[in-house]
Motif scaffolding. Structure first.
Motif, PDB file in Angstrom:
ATOM      1  N   LYS A 101       0.830  -1.197   0.000  1.00 17.29           N
ATOM      2  CA  LYS A 101       0.000   0.000   0.000  1.00 17.29           C
ATOM      3  C   LYS A 101       0.865   1.248   0.000  1.00 17.29           C
ATOM      4  O   LYS A 101       2.072   1.198   0.291  1.00 17.29           O
ATOM      5  CB  LYS A 101      -0.940   0.014   1.206  1.00 17.29           C
TER       6      LYS A 101
ATOM      7  N   THR B 106       0.834   5.153   1.631  1.00 13.31           N
ATOM      8  CA  THR B 106       0.200   5.958   2.671  1.00 13.31           C
ATOM      9  C   THR B 106       0.717   7.384   2.609  1.00 13.31           C
ATOM     10  O   THR B 106       1.828   7.642   2.128  1.00 13.31           O
ATOM     11  CB  THR B 106       0.469   5.389   4.084  1.00 13.31           C
TER      12      THR B 106
ATOM     13  N   ASP C  58       0.612  11.289   6.990  1.00 14.25           N
ATOM     14  CA  ASP C  58      -0.102  10.992   8.242  1.00 14.25           C
ATOM     15  C   ASP C  58      -0.366   9.504   8.411  1.00 14.25           C
ATOM     16  O   ASP C  58      -1.081   9.090   9.320  1.00 14.25           O
ATOM     17  CB  ASP C  58      -1.422  11.769   8.282  1.00 14.25           C
ATOM     18  N   LEU C  59       0.181   8.677   7.503  1.00 12.55           N
ATOM     19  CA  LEU C  59       0.064   7.219   7.497  1.00 12.55           C
ATOM     20  C   LEU C  59      -1.323   6.718   7.120  1.00 12.55           C
ATOM     21  O   LEU C  59      -1.612   5.524   7.228  1.00 12.55           O
ATOM     22  CB  LEU C  59       0.494   6.615   8.845  1.00 12.55           C
ATOM     23  N   LYS C  60      -2.187   7.628   6.656  1.00 11.69           N
ATOM     24  CA  LYS C  60      -3.491   7.188   6.161  1.00 11.69           C
ATOM     25  C   LYS C  60      -3.327   6.557   4.785  1.00 11.69           C
ATOM     26  O   LYS C  60      -2.572   7.036   3.950  1.00 11.69           O
ATOM     27  CB  LYS C  60      -4.460   8.383   6.087  1.00 11.69           C
ATOM     28  N   GLU C  61      -4.064   5.493   4.576  1.00  6.45           N
ATOM     29  CA  GLU C  61      -3.925   4.738   3.332  1.00  6.45           C
ATOM     30  C   GLU C  61      -4.453   5.537   2.135  1.00  6.45           C
ATOM     31  O   GLU C  61      -5.563   6.056   2.152  1.00  6.45           O
ATOM     32  CB  GLU C  61      -4.684   3.416   3.447  1.00  6.45           C
ATOM     33  N   LEU C  62      -3.622   5.618   1.090  1.00  6.18           N
ATOM     34  CA  LEU C  62      -4.015   6.292  -0.147  1.00  6.18           C
ATOM     35  C   LEU C  62      -4.355   5.288  -1.245  1.00  6.18           C
ATOM     36  O   LEU C  62      -5.235   5.528  -2.066  1.00  6.18           O
ATOM     37  CB  LEU C  62      -2.881   7.194  -0.644  1.00  6.18           C
TER      38      LEU C  62
END
Length: 482
Positions: free
Chosen positions: A365, A367, A370-374
């Motif tokens: 993945k 990210t 902010d380490l949020k998944e893109l």
């Protein structure tokens, strides 16, 4: 005089026109090509003002950027860099980029079109724009086991481990590896680069994906696939003779150590020939199956294909098959047959996955800062594969093969070994091992190659050299995934 002036003027206009056309081509059509050229060091000074994304494996940071006193962000590789260097690569002011650093450069430096919305959001909110992160599919315990098993013996070779059901690459180890840190440090880069490029074992070459080698007997999986398509079964009768003459030639091929296959009779079963890896039987069966079926079987396992991993991969192939003599040699993985360790692992994974060939992938993945998944990379089944019944037959044959392999200690593994000749008869062979475990519903498939016999001379075999590494990697993977 006037005529000379006119000719000079016309010539000058033509030169001006050529210059304008060339400038237009460069700026309008090749600007991106030159701007992103890996040797254009200006890019790195510009982008070093932006925090580059991190590269992760199982929560471990493989690559990161830190801002130093000079105001620029500098790259470092903090986690066992030699084990991960060939796949992570480097990004250097002097020597460009390689590995995942190159393949995902736009994502990591934040310039990729997919990050356009994030870039504008950062701008509108007045935030520093950052590159995105890459989360690999690598399991550190498996990767480090693979690398350590190779290096503790001083082997030159590679290991690839794959999850058969998804195509996730769990380990991709190449030995010798290299530490990227001295390459990205301008004070040590020149000396480090010279040492690496002058090393005859080519540490900068990713042996797991970029190099193709003769396959030897692991290619009998493909020959068996072609034979089954022709009507062979495990109980089919094949020759047990210790040698066979190639059609139309005086050239003979022998079994390992010149041995008869099985109990000593003139014939044996395919199951016995597979377990004992009898060359003569596979030469006979390969020729009988024919070149078309042989090529079709190879294509079903992805031989001749490259994969988009974000790092360079080699296609391998069968070479020409002009006659039955060439087909016979190729049926035991010799002559012009050459594959990468990645392709060997895909072959084993396809058998383990009931004939379904999954696209191998190295990135799980992407990210944001902010380490949020893109973005997530999901499993993808490829068009070509193997009939499920053929895969089940091969699985049984590989189970029995493992029981006949040196060092077998009751593990629930299905495997095939290979010993590939190259060079003159006094050159130690490359030794191979492909396997998966558990033998049913496998969680991991592995391919191992140790080049030039691993120091064991011309008598080196896949069972004695490569199999112990493969078993250790399978064990590490099964423990890590519990």
């Amino acid at each position: 005089m006037n005529r000379a002036i006119r000719l000079t003027a016309i010539f000058s206009l033509l030169l001006t026109l050529v210059l304008l056309v060339n400038l237009t081509i460069v700026h309008a059509f090749k600007d991106d090509e030159y701007a992103r050229n890996s040797l254009n060091s200006r890019n790195y000074f510009e982008l070093k003002s932006i925090p580059r994304g991190q590269i992760f494996a199982g929560g471990k940071v493989l690559a990161k950027s830190e801002k130093l006193d000079d105001g620029f962000y500098h790259r470092s590789y903090p986690t066992t860099p030699e084990a991960y260097g060939p796949l992570v690569g480097y990004i250097s002011d002097q020597y460009g980029e390689a590995g995942l650093e190159a393949g995902y450069n736009g994502i990591l430096n934040g310039t990729d079109d997919a990050l356009f919305a994030l870039k504008w959001k950062d701008m509108l909110l007045g935030r520093e724009h950052r590159g995105a992160n890459i989360d690999t599919t690598i399991i550190p315990a498996v990767q480090e086991t693979a690398y350590n098993e190779l290096t503790r013996h001083g082997y030159n070779g590679a290991v690839v481990a794959i999850r058969p059901s998804t195509g996730e690459i769990l380990a991709l180890a190449s030995s010798p590896g290299f530490d990227p840190n001295p390459i990205v440090n301008n004070d040590t880069a020149k000396e480090a680069w010279a040492q690496l490029t002058e090393n005859p074992n080519k540490p900068l070459l990713n042996t797991a994906t970029q190099e193709t080698l003769p396959a030897g007997s692991i290619f009998k999986i493909i020959t068996t696939t072609a034979g089954i398509a022709k009507g062979y079964t495990p109980q089919s009768t094949v020759t047990a003779q210790n040698q066979i003459t190639l059609p139309g030639t005086n050239t003979t091929l022998e079994n390992y150590n010149g041995q008869h296959c099985g109990t000593g009779g003139d014939t044996t079963t395919l199951a016995t020939a597979f377990a004992l890896s009898c060359n003569t039987a596979f030469v006979e069966m390969g020729i009988d199956a024919g070149a078309d079926e042989f090529r079709k079987a190879a294509e079903a396992y992805g031989i001749g294909e490259k994969y988009d991993l974000g790092i360079p991969t080699a296609a391998g192939g069968l070479g020409d098959l002009p006659d039955d003599a060439a087909l016979g040699q190729s049926s035991i993985g010799q002559r012009d047959v050459n594959i990468s360790v990645l392709q060997a692992a895909v072959m084993a994974a396809t058998v383990a996955n009931e004939g379904r060939r999954m696209e191998p992938h190295l990135v799980a993945k992407i990210t944001g800062a902010d380490l949020k998944e893109l973005k997530r990379f999901d499993a993808k089944q490829l068009k070509h594969g193997v009939d499920p019944e053929v895969a089940r037959t091969l699985k049984e044959l590989m189970r029995d093969s493992e029981r006949h392999t040196a060092g077998y200690a009751g593990q629930d593994i299905a495997s095939k070994t290979g010993t590939a000749e190259h060079g003159d008869p006094d050159t130690p062979p490359h030794t191979w091992y492909v396997a998966f475990g558990p033998s049913e519903h496998a969680d991991v498939a592995v391919a191992v190659v140790v080049k030039d016999g691993g120091g064991q001379g011309v008598g080196a075999t896949g069972g004695s050299v490569s199999a112990p590494i493969g078993r250790a990697v399978i064990d590490a993977a099964l423990k890590a995934m519990r």
